[in-house]
Enzyme design. Structure first.
Site, PDB file in Angstrom:
ATOM      1  N   LYS A  11       0.827  -1.213   0.000  1.00  0.00           N
ATOM      2  CA  LYS A  11       0.000   0.000   0.000  1.00  0.00           C
ATOM      3  C   LYS A  11       0.868   1.273   0.000  1.00  0.00           C
ATOM      4  CE  LYS A  11      -4.029  -2.196   2.194  1.00  0.00           C
ATOM      5  NZ  LYS A  11      -5.016  -2.128   3.313  1.00  0.00           N
ATOM      6  N   PHE A  59     -15.688   3.232   7.261  1.00  0.00           N
ATOM      7  CA  PHE A  59     -14.297   3.571   6.957  1.00  0.00           C
ATOM      8  C   PHE A  59     -14.014   3.631   5.456  1.00  0.00           C
ATOM      9  CE2 PHE A  59     -14.478  -1.061   7.803  1.00  0.00           C
ATOM     10  CZ  PHE A  59     -13.999  -1.564   6.596  1.00  0.00           C
ATOM     11  N   ARG A  87      -1.797 -14.182   4.179  1.00  0.00           N
ATOM     12  CA  ARG A  87      -2.505 -13.561   5.305  1.00  0.00           C
ATOM     13  C   ARG A  87      -1.719 -13.746   6.610  1.00  0.00           C
ATOM     14  NH1 ARG A  87      -6.927 -10.212   4.130  1.00  0.00           N
ATOM     15  NH2 ARG A  87      -7.664 -10.692   6.211  1.00  0.00           N
ATOM     16  N   THR A  93      -5.266  -7.001  10.681  1.00  0.00           N
ATOM     17  CA  THR A  93      -5.580  -5.730  10.000  1.00  0.00           C
ATOM     18  C   THR A  93      -5.043  -4.530  10.781  1.00  0.00           C
ATOM     19  OG1 THR A  93      -7.612  -6.790   9.240  1.00  0.00           O
ATOM     20  CG2 THR A  93      -7.483  -4.399   9.008  1.00  0.00           C
ATOM     21  N   ARG A 104       2.703  -6.393   9.024  1.00  0.00           N
ATOM     22  CA  ARG A 104       2.007  -5.232   9.585  1.00  0.00           C
ATOM     23  C   ARG A 104       2.599  -4.822  10.938  1.00  0.00           C
ATOM     24  NH1 ARG A 104      -3.954  -7.064   7.370  1.00  0.00           N
ATOM     25  NH2 ARG A 104      -4.092  -5.582   5.630  1.00  0.00           N
ATOM     26  N   ASN A 114      -1.882   0.416   6.680  1.00  0.00           N
ATOM     27  CA  ASN A 114      -1.453  -0.880   7.226  1.00  0.00           C
ATOM     28  C   ASN A 114      -0.624  -1.716   6.257  1.00  0.00           C
ATOM     29  OD1 ASN A 114      -3.527  -1.676   5.600  1.00  0.00           O
ATOM     30  ND2 ASN A 114      -4.712  -2.726   7.185  1.00  0.00           N
ATOM     31  N   HIS A 117      -2.147  -5.328   1.438  1.00  0.00           N
ATOM     32  CA  HIS A 117      -3.431  -6.008   1.228  1.00  0.00           C
ATOM     33  C   HIS A 117      -3.140  -7.423   0.786  1.00  0.00           C
ATOM     34  CE1 HIS A 117      -7.281  -7.243  -0.459  1.00  0.00           C
ATOM     35  NE2 HIS A 117      -6.580  -7.712  -1.475  1.00  0.00           N
ATOM     36  N   GLU A 128      -9.614 -10.653  -7.816  1.00  0.00           N
ATOM     37  CA  GLU A 128      -8.691  -9.521  -7.603  1.00  0.00           C
ATOM     38  C   GLU A 128      -7.512  -9.567  -8.574  1.00  0.00           C
ATOM     39  OE1 GLU A 128      -7.665  -9.533  -3.453  1.00  0.00           O
ATOM     40  OE2 GLU A 128      -9.682  -8.925  -2.836  1.00  0.00           O
TER      41      GLU A 128
HETATM   42  P1  RTP Z   1      -7.087  -5.770   3.204  1.00  0.00           P
HETATM   43  O1  RTP Z   1      -8.402  -6.122   2.548  1.00  0.00           O
HETATM   44  O2  RTP Z   1      -6.596  -4.392   2.856  1.00  0.00           O
HETATM   45  O3  RTP Z   1      -6.051  -6.846   2.960  1.00  0.00           O
HETATM   46  O4  RTP Z   1      -7.267  -5.761   4.803  1.00  0.00           O
HETATM   47  P2  RTP Z   1      -8.018  -6.835   5.684  1.00  0.00           P
HETATM   48  O5  RTP Z   1      -8.560  -7.943   4.838  1.00  0.00           O
HETATM   49  O6  RTP Z   1      -7.087  -7.206   6.791  1.00  0.00           O
HETATM   50  O7  RTP Z   1      -9.211  -5.965   6.279  1.00  0.00           O
HETATM   51  P3  RTP Z   1     -10.662  -5.668   5.645  1.00  0.00           P
HETATM   52  O8  RTP Z   1     -11.660  -5.980   6.687  1.00  0.00           O
HETATM   53  O9  RTP Z   1     -10.797  -6.292   4.305  1.00  0.00           O
HETATM   54  O10 RTP Z   1     -10.631  -4.082   5.497  1.00  0.00           O
HETATM   55  C1  RTP Z   1     -10.009  -3.448   4.389  1.00  0.00           C
HETATM   56  C2  RTP Z   1      -9.187  -2.281   4.875  1.00  0.00           C
HETATM   57  O11 RTP Z   1     -10.073  -1.296   5.431  1.00  0.00           O
HETATM   58  C3  RTP Z   1      -9.455  -0.686   6.541  1.00  0.00           C
HETATM   59  N1  RTP Z   1     -10.277  -0.865   7.743  1.00  0.00           N
HETATM   60  N2  RTP Z   1     -10.499   0.070   8.592  1.00  0.00           N
HETATM   61  N3  RTP Z   1     -11.395   1.567  10.832  1.00  0.00           N
HETATM   62  C4  RTP Z   1     -11.742   0.294  10.713  1.00  0.00           C
HETATM   63  O12 RTP Z   1     -12.426  -0.275  11.525  1.00  0.00           O
HETATM   64  C5  RTP Z   1     -11.270  -0.427   9.560  1.00  0.00           C
HETATM   65  N4  RTP Z   1     -11.538  -1.698   9.286  1.00  0.00           N
HETATM   66  C6  RTP Z   1     -10.898  -1.969   8.132  1.00  0.00           C
HETATM   67  C7  RTP Z   1      -8.111  -1.320   6.757  1.00  0.00           C
HETATM   68  O13 RTP Z   1      -7.126  -0.460   6.207  1.00  0.00           O
HETATM   69  C8  RTP Z   1      -8.224  -2.614   5.997  1.00  0.00           C
HETATM   70  O14 RTP Z   1      -6.959  -3.024   5.525  1.00  0.00           O
HETATM   71 MG    MG Z   2      -9.732  -7.609   3.140  1.00  0.00          MG
END
Ligand code: RTP
Ligand code: MG
Length: 141
Positions: A11, A59, A87, A93, A104, A114, A117, A128
């Site tokens: 990112k 968000f 992962r 996250t 991370r 973070n 992705h 994707e």
């Molecule tokens: P990513 O898709 O980026 O790999 O991250 P992830 O699976 O670990 O998390 P996901 O739930 O898919 O959320 C995508 C991105 O949104 C942001 N986020 N912010 N403020 C919040 O509660 C919140 N929750 C998620 C994070 O930057 C996350 O990577």
């Molecule tokens: Mg995700």
């Protein structure tokens, strides 16, 4: 375990911190192979489309603002159990909750910035990967 492919994005925060190579090394050291890669400045439409599953979340705007704040490094990783392995290497996250030694924990600033992705399932990985790479640009087995 089956050979899989997964989409990984370094990112804008991690690209700006000049740690693309250090992050790619984590993947290669764990046995994942880079089979496609490019740098790309996402447009708002591209970022919104990529994270469309989160469109209704509070968000979402912050997420899109962040993802277009600078170029990203997009890659396809291939290897045994690539989706879960990526992962695991990424960590939680929220970097404050990420296990020691994960990408991370070591490189991310906050839940928004973070660092990486990674696709969350083989099904989403296929979607994707196709979002960023035509089949002719993926050099896997
Ligand atoms: P990513 O898709 O980026 O790999 O991250 P992830 O699976 O670990 O998390 P996901 O739930 O898919 O959320 C995508 C991105 O949104 C942001 N986020 N912010 N403020 C919040 O509660 C919140 N929750 C998620 C994070 O930057 C996350 O990577
Ligand atoms: Mg995700």
């Amino acid at each position: 375990m089956a050979i899989e492919r997964t989409l990984s994005i370094v990112k804008p925060d991690a690209v700006a911190k000049n740690v693309v190579g250090k992050i790619v090394d984590r993947f290669e050291s764990a046995g994942l192979k880079v089979v496609a890669a490019k740098m790309k400045q996402l447009s708002r439409a591209e970022a919104e489309g990529f994270y469309a599953v989160h469109a209704a979340r509070p968000f979402f705007k912050d997420l899109v603002d962040f993802m277009v704040s600078g170029p990203v490094f997009v890659q396809v990783l291939e290897g045994e159990g690539a989706v879960l392995k990526n992962r695991d290497l990424m960590g939680a996250t929220d970097p404050k909750k990420a296990d020691k030694g994960t990408i991370r924990a070591d490189f991310a600033e906050s839940i928004d910035a973070n660092a990486v992705h990674g696709s969350d399932s083989a099904e989403n990985a296929a979607i994707e990967i196709a979002y960023f790479f035509p089949a002719s640009e993926v050099y896997g087995r």
